[in-house]
Each structure stands twice: as C-alpha cells, then as structure tokens.
Design a protein around this motif. Structure first.
Motif, PDB file in Angstrom:
ATOM      1  N   ALA A 192      -5.439  -0.903  -4.207  1.00 34.77           N
ATOM      2  CA  ALA A 192      -3.994  -0.655  -4.112  1.00 34.77           C
ATOM      3  C   ALA A 192      -3.382  -0.619  -5.508  1.00 34.77           C
ATOM      4  O   ALA A 192      -2.667   0.319  -5.865  1.00 34.77           O
TER       5      ALA A 192
ATOM      6  N   GLN B 197      -0.922   4.921   0.779  1.00 39.83           N
ATOM      7  CA  GLN B 197      -2.354   4.760   0.492  1.00 39.83           C
ATOM      8  C   GLN B 197      -3.192   4.619   1.770  1.00 39.83           C
ATOM      9  O   GLN B 197      -4.348   4.195   1.691  1.00 39.83           O
TER      10      GLN B 197
ATOM     11  N   VAL C   5      -5.902  -3.303   3.807  1.00 34.75           N
ATOM     12  CA  VAL C   5      -5.571  -3.035   2.403  1.00 34.75           C
ATOM     13  C   VAL C   5      -6.530  -3.779   1.465  1.00 34.75           C
ATOM     14  O   VAL C   5      -6.725  -4.988   1.588  1.00 34.75           O
ATOM     15  N   VAL C   6      -7.133  -3.044   0.529  1.00 36.43           N
ATOM     16  CA  VAL C   6      -7.989  -3.661  -0.501  1.00 36.43           C
ATOM     17  C   VAL C   6      -7.109  -3.794  -1.760  1.00 36.43           C
ATOM     18  O   VAL C   6      -6.746  -2.790  -2.382  1.00 36.43           O
TER      19      VAL C   6
ATOM     20  N   TYR D  38     -11.847   0.811   5.051  1.00 35.52           N
ATOM     21  CA  TYR D  38     -12.084  -0.639   4.989  1.00 35.52           C
ATOM     22  C   TYR D  38     -11.363  -1.381   6.108  1.00 35.52           C
ATOM     23  O   TYR D  38     -11.487  -2.597   6.239  1.00 35.52           O
TER      24      TYR D  38
ATOM     25  N   ASP E 280       0.804  -1.224   0.000  1.00 36.53           N
ATOM     26  CA  ASP E 280       0.000   0.000   0.000  1.00 36.53           C
ATOM     27  C   ASP E 280       0.835   1.271   0.000  1.00 36.53           C
ATOM     28  O   ASP E 280       0.356   2.326   0.389  1.00 36.53           O
TER      29      ASP E 280
ATOM     30  N   HIS F  16      -7.293   3.170   2.141  1.00 35.75           N
ATOM     31  CA  HIS F  16      -7.741   1.889   2.697  1.00 35.75           C
ATOM     32  C   HIS F  16      -8.390   2.019   4.075  1.00 35.75           C
ATOM     33  O   HIS F  16      -9.058   1.082   4.525  1.00 35.75           O
TER      34      HIS F  16
END
Ligand code: KG4
Ligand code: ZN
Length: 343
Positions: free
Chosen positions: A47, A32, A42-43, A39, A11, A36
């Motif tokens: 990413a 990032q 990390v998606v 959520y 990320d 993220h």
C-alpha cells in the motif's frame, strides 16, 4: 481559499481541490483493490509503495481538471491518522514537502472526522446537532455531534467493525476482496428470511455493537451445507442476504436508540458500509417513521477519498480552528488516534 486534500491512510490514494467559496472543484482517486486482491486483504508495505507512485500524478491530475496551478493552493489538508503508518507517512511527507516549497500551511486531518463530516457535502446537508453513525472497515461508532470538533462517543463495537464483518463473511462465502460490495451485490439476489442469524446486542440497554459472533454463525451454516457438496448459488445468496439483514437490523435499532437517547432528530451516516443499499433504505424508512431525517454522503464519497479531507479542513477553517500562520517544519502520523471525547 483553495484547499488541497490528500488521503493515503489505507488502500486508496485520494486527492481533491476544494474551494471554500465555490465547492468541490476536482477530485481523483486511485484504488489499490486489484493490487491487494491476490492476498485477500491490504498488504501495508505494498500500500505504502503504491501511494508513492500515485500521489504526485493525482495531484497533477486534480490541478489540471480544476485548471489551477500549485501556486493557487492556500492550504494543504492531509490525513494524519488513524491508519497504516507507512501509508500515512507518504501523504504527510508529500504534504509537508509541498507546504514547505510553496510556503503554505499544512493541516493534519483525522480520517474519521473526514468521514463524519462528508455527508455535509451532500445537498440538502444536515444542520447541527446530529447523531453520526460511522461504519467503515475499521470502525463502528455512534457519536453525538454538537458542532465541528465536538464529538461525543455514544457507543462502538466491542469486537469487529461492521465493514470487517462484511469482509470476513464475504471471504467465507468465497467472494473476492473487498468483500463488502461483493456481498451486498450477492445479497440482492437472495432471500434474507431463509436463515435467522443472531442480532448481537440488539436488546442491550447500551449503544455498543458486536459483530464477530455473526460471522461464526454464518460459518456454522456454511459448514452444515458443505457436508455433501459445495454451496449452491442460491444458498450463498440467501446466506449473504440473511447476514446483511442481521447487520442492518442491529445498526438500525441502535441508531434509533441513539436518536432517542440524545433527543436528536437527525442521523448522519458515513464510512464505506454507508454505501450499502439495504442499510440506506432501512435507515431512511425507520428514521422517517420516527419523525427524523437521515443524511448520507454522495455514494462515491462513502469510501475513502481526498474530498472529505479537504472539506473537513474547510469547515474547521471557517470556524477558526486552523492556524494559517503555522508553516510545516515537521510532519507526523498518528496510526491510532481517538476522535471523540469519552462518554
Ligand atoms: O470507509 P472505508 O472506505 O475504509 C475504512 O476507513 O475502513 O470502508 C471500507 C469498508 C470495507 O470493509 C468494505 O467492505 C465496506 O466498507 N463496504 C461495504 C460496501 N461498500 C464498502 N460494506 C457493505 N456494503 C457495501 N456496499
Ligand atoms: Zn475510511
């Protein structure tokens, strides 16, 4: 030799320019975290898409900061794995495209090798051989490092990584993602003696770790306190401090055991959890008490970055471990990729 380093395994999009005669010329990073945070983790698809957006502008940014042109680059070093495959693909495809266009070689770097060698960017830097403690979100490993490229695994976690334990426990305490830094900040205001959490595998004769039981112990305590009301501020801070102390105690004990086992005196710490202030202080005092020395990367290079990737390639190049004649004709990613030779 001017090396462009690219990191996009998770990320953070990290880019750096390293000159093997002049040191680190410029680096830039886009985290990032905010993307993220909603959520709680990390998606991967988000990413990858964000790496696509950030990478080229970051390359332009480091070139401008270092007052260099694309044509000045001699070698591109890119994280080939381990990590999220889509995210890795962004870095490796941009690296291969640039390499082809510029007619220069591209070398794939192991993400953990980047972390592991990053303390050599600090001054003073450790001499070989040393024991390396790698503590990140995905890994907790102890290695005997004889030289660049010679890594022997001494022990690793059998379940959660140390960073993962920080992140999961932080989430139990209602802290925002990413949990590690938030938990350690909260812990600074807490009493680490209030709760006596288990020290998993502290006295096991091997150099393995186990952290998953620790978060369950925290959860049990959280539930006990939440029976009547929400956790008060002081209890949350005390839980954070007591959890952190348990992790640090285990990491310190296993590092000392690894130094003893290998008859080495230097310990090198890397990976995101290496930024933990309590861990840094405890390791420094424990290892120096035993006549050894501890080395950490500069604080901002503990977490993912492009500098460690360029630097790892520079060290490998200096030892003749990189074939500069090989031009990119393809690119690959290695989402899972063991670094060390087995015990
Ligand atoms: O090395 P890294 O940036 O990414 C991986 O390769 O995993 O490490 C990220 C991990 C996360 O789990 C994060 O919560 C943890 O390092 N971390 C910390 C601290 N800063 C980052 N854990 C404890 N204390 C910190 N100060
Ligand atoms: Zn990492």
């Amino acid at each position: 030799m001017l090396i462009l380093g690219i990191e996009s395994s998770c990320d953070e999009t990290g880019v750096a320019l390293y000159d093997d005669q002049l040191d680190l010329l410029a680096e830039d990073l886009f985290s990032q975290v905010a993307l993220h945070a909603p959520y709680g983790g990390v998606v991967p698809e988000l990413a990858s898409r964000d790496h696509v957006r950030r990478l080229i502008p970051l390359i332009e940014s480091v070139l401008a900061k270092a007052k260099r042109q694309l044509a000045d680059i001699d070698l591109i070093a890119v994280t080939e794995g381990p990590g999220l495959s889509g995210a890795l693909l962004v870095g490796t495809s941009v690296a291969a495209g640039l390499g082809l266009a510029l007619g220069i070689p591209v070398v794939g770097v192991h993400h953990l090798e980047g972390h592991l060698l990053s303390p050599l960017l600090a001054r003073p830097s450790p001499a070989f051989p040393f024991v390396a403690l790698l503590v990140s979100g995905g890994h907790t490993q102890l290695m005997a490092v004889e030289e660049v490229g010679q890594y022997q695994l001494l022990g690793e976690t059998v379940d959660d990584a140390a960073g993962e334990a920080f992140d999961k426990t932080a989430s139990l305490l209602g802290l925002p993602y990413p949990g590690g830094p938030a938990l350690s900040a909260l812990a600074q205001t807490g009493d680490h003696k209030r709760f006596r959490f288990p020290r998993p595998m502290l006295h096991s004769p091997d150099l393995e770790f186990s952290f998953s039981g620790l978060k369950t112990a925290v959860l049990t305590e959280v539930r006990k306190h939440e029976v009547n009301a929400a956790l008060d501020k002081k209890t949350r801070a005390d839980l954070a401090a007591s959890f952190q102390e348990a992790v640090v105690d285990v990491l310190v004990a296993k590092c000392l055991a690894a130094l003893k086992k290998t008859h080495m005196s230097r310990l090198v710490v890397s990976g995101g959890v290496g930024a933990n202030v309590r861990l840094r202080a405890s390791l420094t005092s424990a290892v120096s008490k035993h006549g050894g020395e501890v080395f950490f990367p500069p604080l901002h290079l503990c977490t993912d970055n492009g500098a460690m990737i360029a630097f790892a390639a520079a060290l490998k190049h200096a030892r003749g471990q990189i074939n500069l004649r090989e031009k990119p004709t393809r690119f690959s990613v290695r989402p899972t990729w063991p670094l060390a030779i087995d015990r």
